[in-house]
Enzyme design. Structure first.
Site, PDB file in Angstrom:
ATOM      1  N   ASP A  11      45.166  -0.366  10.634  1.00 40.68           N
ATOM      2  CA  ASP A  11      45.576  -1.717  10.216  1.00 40.68           C
ATOM      3  C   ASP A  11      44.437  -2.689  10.523  1.00 40.68           C
ATOM      4  O   ASP A  11      43.947  -2.759  11.655  1.00 40.68           O
ATOM      5  CB  ASP A  11      46.843  -2.111  10.984  1.00 40.68           C
ATOM      6  CG  ASP A  11      47.440  -3.412  10.464  1.00 40.68           C
ATOM      7  OD1 ASP A  11      48.602  -3.388  10.011  1.00 40.68           O
ATOM      8  OD2 ASP A  11      46.757  -4.457  10.525  1.00 40.68           O
ATOM      9  N   ASP A 109      46.426  -4.134   3.842  1.00 45.46           N
ATOM     10  CA  ASP A 109      45.474  -3.874   4.935  1.00 45.46           C
ATOM     11  C   ASP A 109      45.859  -2.721   5.849  1.00 45.46           C
ATOM     12  O   ASP A 109      45.332  -2.613   6.939  1.00 45.46           O
ATOM     13  CB  ASP A 109      45.226  -5.155   5.742  1.00 45.46           C
ATOM     14  CG  ASP A 109      46.250  -5.379   6.824  1.00 45.46           C
ATOM     15  OD1 ASP A 109      47.424  -4.991   6.624  1.00 45.46           O
ATOM     16  OD2 ASP A 109      45.885  -5.914   7.876  1.00 45.46           O
ATOM     17  N   GLU A 110      46.766  -1.851   5.411  1.00 44.98           N
ATOM     18  CA  GLU A 110      47.116  -0.735   6.297  1.00 44.98           C
ATOM     19  C   GLU A 110      47.383   0.550   5.525  1.00 44.98           C
ATOM     20  O   GLU A 110      47.811   0.520   4.376  1.00 44.98           O
ATOM     21  CB  GLU A 110      48.330  -1.076   7.167  1.00 44.98           C
ATOM     22  CG  GLU A 110      49.524  -1.447   6.373  1.00 44.98           C
ATOM     23  CD  GLU A 110      50.761  -1.740   7.206  1.00 44.98           C
ATOM     24  OE1 GLU A 110      51.063  -1.007   8.158  1.00 44.98           O
ATOM     25  OE2 GLU A 110      51.455  -2.703   6.843  1.00 44.98           O
TER      26      GLU A 110
HETATM   27  P1  TTP Z   1      49.220  -8.022   8.969  1.00 44.70           P
HETATM   28  O1  TTP Z   1      48.487  -6.729   9.098  1.00 44.70           O
HETATM   29  O2  TTP Z   1      50.642  -8.047   9.382  1.00 44.70           O
HETATM   30  O3  TTP Z   1      48.506  -9.145   9.820  1.00 44.70           O
HETATM   31  P2  TTP Z   1      46.961  -9.410  10.049  1.00 44.70           P
HETATM   32  O4  TTP Z   1      46.101  -8.334   9.470  1.00 44.70           O
HETATM   33  O5  TTP Z   1      46.630 -10.783   9.597  1.00 44.70           O
HETATM   34  O6  TTP Z   1      46.838  -9.423  11.631  1.00 44.70           O
HETATM   35  P3  TTP Z   1      46.927  -8.175  12.636  1.00 44.70           P
HETATM   36  O7  TTP Z   1      45.598  -8.153  13.328  1.00 44.70           O
HETATM   37  O8  TTP Z   1      48.042  -8.525  13.563  1.00 44.70           O
HETATM   38  O9  TTP Z   1      47.194  -6.956  11.827  1.00 44.70           O
HETATM   39  O10 TTP Z   1      49.148  -8.533   7.485  1.00 44.70           O
HETATM   40  C1  TTP Z   1      48.011  -8.323   6.647  1.00 44.70           C
HETATM   41  C2  TTP Z   1      47.766  -9.542   5.793  1.00 44.70           C
HETATM   42  O11 TTP Z   1      48.931  -9.824   5.019  1.00 44.70           O
HETATM   43  C3  TTP Z   1      47.489 -10.810   6.585  1.00 44.70           C
HETATM   44  O12 TTP Z   1      46.121 -10.944   6.922  1.00 44.70           O
HETATM   45  C4  TTP Z   1      47.972 -11.878   5.656  1.00 44.70           C
HETATM   46  C5  TTP Z   1      49.090 -11.236   4.874  1.00 44.70           C
HETATM   47  N1  TTP Z   1      50.400 -11.700   5.410  1.00 44.70           N
HETATM   48  C6  TTP Z   1      50.990 -12.811   4.815  1.00 44.70           C
HETATM   49  O13 TTP Z   1      50.482 -13.375   3.849  1.00 44.70           O
HETATM   50  N2  TTP Z   1      52.179 -13.265   5.330  1.00 44.70           N
HETATM   51  C7  TTP Z   1      52.797 -12.680   6.408  1.00 44.70           C
HETATM   52  O14 TTP Z   1      53.872 -13.146   6.853  1.00 44.70           O
HETATM   53  C8  TTP Z   1      52.166 -11.524   7.007  1.00 44.70           C
HETATM   54  C9  TTP Z   1      52.795 -10.843   8.197  1.00 44.70           C
HETATM   55  C10 TTP Z   1      50.965 -11.078   6.465  1.00 44.70           C
HETATM   56 MG    MG Z   2      46.573  -6.321   9.830  1.00 46.10          MG
END
Ligand code: TTP
Ligand code: MG
Length: 361
Positions: A11, A109-110
């Site tokens: 991720d 992103d995962e």
């Molecule tokens: P995530 O992987 O949940 O979050 P992240 O990559 O920003 O942070 P982390 O380091 O905790 O993994 O989500 C991936 C992308 O999806 C995030 O960068 C933006 C988008 N997203 C939204 O637009 N709204 C949301 O509520 C969430 C959770 C994510």
């Molecule tokens: Mg992320």
């Protein structure tokens, strides 16, 4: 439970924000918030994500942008730039896919990789380090990796030491790893279930695993069994290559709630163009279109239509959204509208639309 699998969950760290910082290195080290325009605290809409520096101020995904502004007015606020994130995501997924026969992208992103063939957790840790290095080397972005015998534990593990983390949970360590964590870490346990569990004295995953299963069933039904299994680390679900992005959607919160048909029509029209562009860029056809409307009182309604054939015809998107939206025009003021395309299929060799050749770049 089959303990012989080795699954990686990768991720990206604060993905949208990290991509923006990579594009503009001056932002490095600063609190960066990607999302709606804060308009000096009067903005509507929400935070998409925040850099780890911004998280120190308490800013989180999904939070109203006005609140984020109050928490840190000096943060750098940036609009969402999907085409950048889509492009970066494609490059990262290409790298990840090259490391395993079984690969499953689950969001922008995962992804999960099944690397059971590698034979040992030690070797999987070395592989994870290589993957992290390659992503950083080529894309200048960090990610966090979880390694475990099941998808659910791998996902919890990737979140365990973010950012730039690497957490391996070998079969013998599952109980010790899961037990102290809050129940909320289990996918599917949201605020509501968490509160219900807390009310009966269950705070940690360990307490959930030890709780009387019959009592869980009488309270939560089948979901009780599922929760109990997950808390005990039981998750047989396979890493399955499937088409990513099960849907493509865009939504918009108006600056002011509106019932003006002209504004609504214009918004819907440009949103239809937007999802169509994304559909073409991702190389998909769709079959189901859903319109979402949130009224001033926050009551949210959706309407969907599923077509007989897959299509990527922009005219179909426009006319369907207009048609479905008509039912929502009942004089009540609207706060948010959204369009979602789902039921997607990869485009085969396909006749391009004339307008793709003729529209200005
Ligand atoms: P995530 O992987 O949940 O979050 P992240 O990559 O920003 O942070 P982390 O380091 O905790 O993994 O989500 C991936 C992308 O999806 C995030 O960068 C933006 C988008 N997203 C939204 O637009 N709204 C949301 O509520 C969430 C959770 C994510
Ligand atoms: Mg992320």
């Amino acid at each position: 439970m089959r303990d012989n699998r080795i699954i990686l969950h990768i991720d990206m760290d604060s993905f949208f924000a990290s991509a923006e910082i990579r594009e503009n290195p001056d932002l490095k080290g600063r609190p960066v918030v990607v999302g709606a325009d804060p308009k000096a605290g009067k903005g509507r809409g929400v935070v998409s994500t925040a850099s780890y520096e911004a998280r120190k101020f308490g800013i989180r995904s999904g939070m109203p942008i006005s609140r984020a502004y109050r928490l840190c007015p000096s943060a750098v606020f940036l609009p969402v730039n999907f085409s950048l994130y889509d492009r970066v995501s494609d490059e990262i997924m290409k790298i990840l896919r090259s490391y395993a026969g079984k690969f499953q992208q689950v969001s922008i992103d995962e992804a999960y990789l099944d690397v059971s063939n590698i034979g040992s957790f030690e070797a999987a840790v070395e592989l994870a380090k290589r993957i992290k290095q390659e992503i950083y080397g080529k894309e200048k972005l960090t990610c966090s990796v979880g390694i475990a015998p099941s998808k659910i534990i791998a996902k919890i593990a990737s979140d365990h030491q973010k950012p730039d983390g690497l957490t391996s949970v070998e079969p013998s360590r599952i109980k010790e790893f899961l037990s102290p964590l809050p129940v909320r870490k289990i996918i599917g346990i949201g605020k509501k279930t968490e509160a219900e569990l807390n009310a009966i004295g269950i705070k940690t995953i360990g307490q959930l695993a030890e709780y009387d299963i019959q009592k869980l069933i009488s309270r939560f039904g089948k979901w009780g069994i599922y929760m109990h299994d997950l808390a005990s680390g039981i998750d047989e679900s396979e890493v399955e290559e499937e088409e990513c992005c099960k849907s493509i959607s865009r939504e918009l919160t108006f600056e002011q709630d509106t019932d003006d048909p002209e504004i609504l029509d214009r918004t819907l029209h440009s949103m239809a163009e937007d999802v169509h562009r994304a559909l073409i860029e991702e190389g998909f056809l769709f079959k189901t279109l859903t319109i979402k409307v949130r009224y001033s009182n926050f009551i949210t309604r959706t309407r969907s239509r599923t077509l007989v054939h897959f299509t990527d015809d922009p005219a179909a998107i426009k006319s369907l959204s207009a048609e479905l939206f008509r039912d929502f025009l009942e004089g009540r003021k609207i706060r948010l509208v959204g369009i979602r395309l789902s039921n997607l299929e990869k485009t085969g060799s396909r006749q391009k639309y004339i307008e793709e050749f003729t529209s200005p770049a």
